[in-house]
Design an enzyme around this catalytic site. Structure first.
Site, PDB file in Angstrom:
ATOM      1  N   GLY A   1     -28.443 -19.620  -1.320  1.00 28.82           N
ATOM      2  CA  GLY A   1     -28.382 -19.339  -2.509  1.00 28.82           C
ATOM      3  C   GLY A   1     -28.392 -19.659  -4.262  1.00 28.82           C
ATOM      4  N   CYS A   2     -29.150 -20.994  -4.145  1.00 27.93           N
ATOM      5  CA  CYS A   2     -28.769 -21.401  -5.426  1.00 27.93           C
ATOM      6  C   CYS A   2     -30.418 -22.575  -5.670  1.00 27.93           C
ATOM      7  CB  CYS A   2     -28.347 -23.001  -5.305  1.00 27.93           C
ATOM      8  SG  CYS A   2     -26.364 -23.084  -5.220  1.00 27.93           S
ATOM      9  N   GLU A   3     -31.174 -21.760  -6.527  1.00 27.45           N
ATOM     10  CA  GLU A   3     -32.817 -21.838  -7.023  1.00 27.45           C
ATOM     11  C   GLU A   3     -32.562 -23.769  -7.304  1.00 27.45           C
ATOM     12  OE1 GLU A   3     -34.044 -20.135 -10.432  1.00 27.45           O
ATOM     13  OE2 GLU A   3     -33.978 -18.262 -10.271  1.00 27.45           O
TER      14      GLU A   3
END
Length: 138
Positions: free
Chosen positions: A50-52
């Site tokens: 869910g993190c770039e």
């Protein structure tokens, strides 16, 4: 709920910054203080989705209180992670579930600088912390 000592220190430090450039510099310095994770800890099982950017999170419980360690390949994000850890380390799982991330970064004067993707990423980290605190300890 009272703040952990590191969180109090962060509020005091960021409260003295007159503008974004000083806060950005301080943010990078906080990021550099994060203890490095070992190669074994930087594994898929510890990766926060869910993190770039790449983010890894490791949790340990001592006497009902949680201690987290985190790392990222992005400098700015490391600083934000350091501030998140300052706020949550030493809390119980119940206290952790009451953390208002947006409010914490607003208190630090960083809310305007959190892009939606960074904000989503930090929320994903907080969510993962919650998941880790609810897992049966091994």
């Amino acid at each position: 709920m009272s703040l952990p000592a590191d969180a109090e220190q962060a509020l005091a430090a960021f409260g003295q910054c007159p503008g974004w450039e000083q806060r950005a510099r301080l943010l990078m310095q906080w990021g550099e203080r994060l203890p490095a994770l070992s190669d074994e800890e930087r594994c898929e099982a510890n990766r926060v989705h869910g993190c770039e950017s790449q983010v890894w999170l490791v949790a340990a419980q001592r006497d009902q209180c949680w201690q987290f360690r985190a790392s990222s390949d992005a400098r700015l994000l490391r600083g934000l992670l350091a501030l998140l850890l300052a706020r949550v380390n030493g809390l119980t799982g119940a206290e952790l579930s009451e953390i208002d991330l947006a409010d914490w970064f607003a208190q630090l004067g960083l809310a305007r600088q959190l892009s939606p993707s960074r904000s989503n990423g930090l929320n994903a980290v907080l969510q993962r912390m919650g998941e880790l605190t609810r897992q049966p300890s091994t």
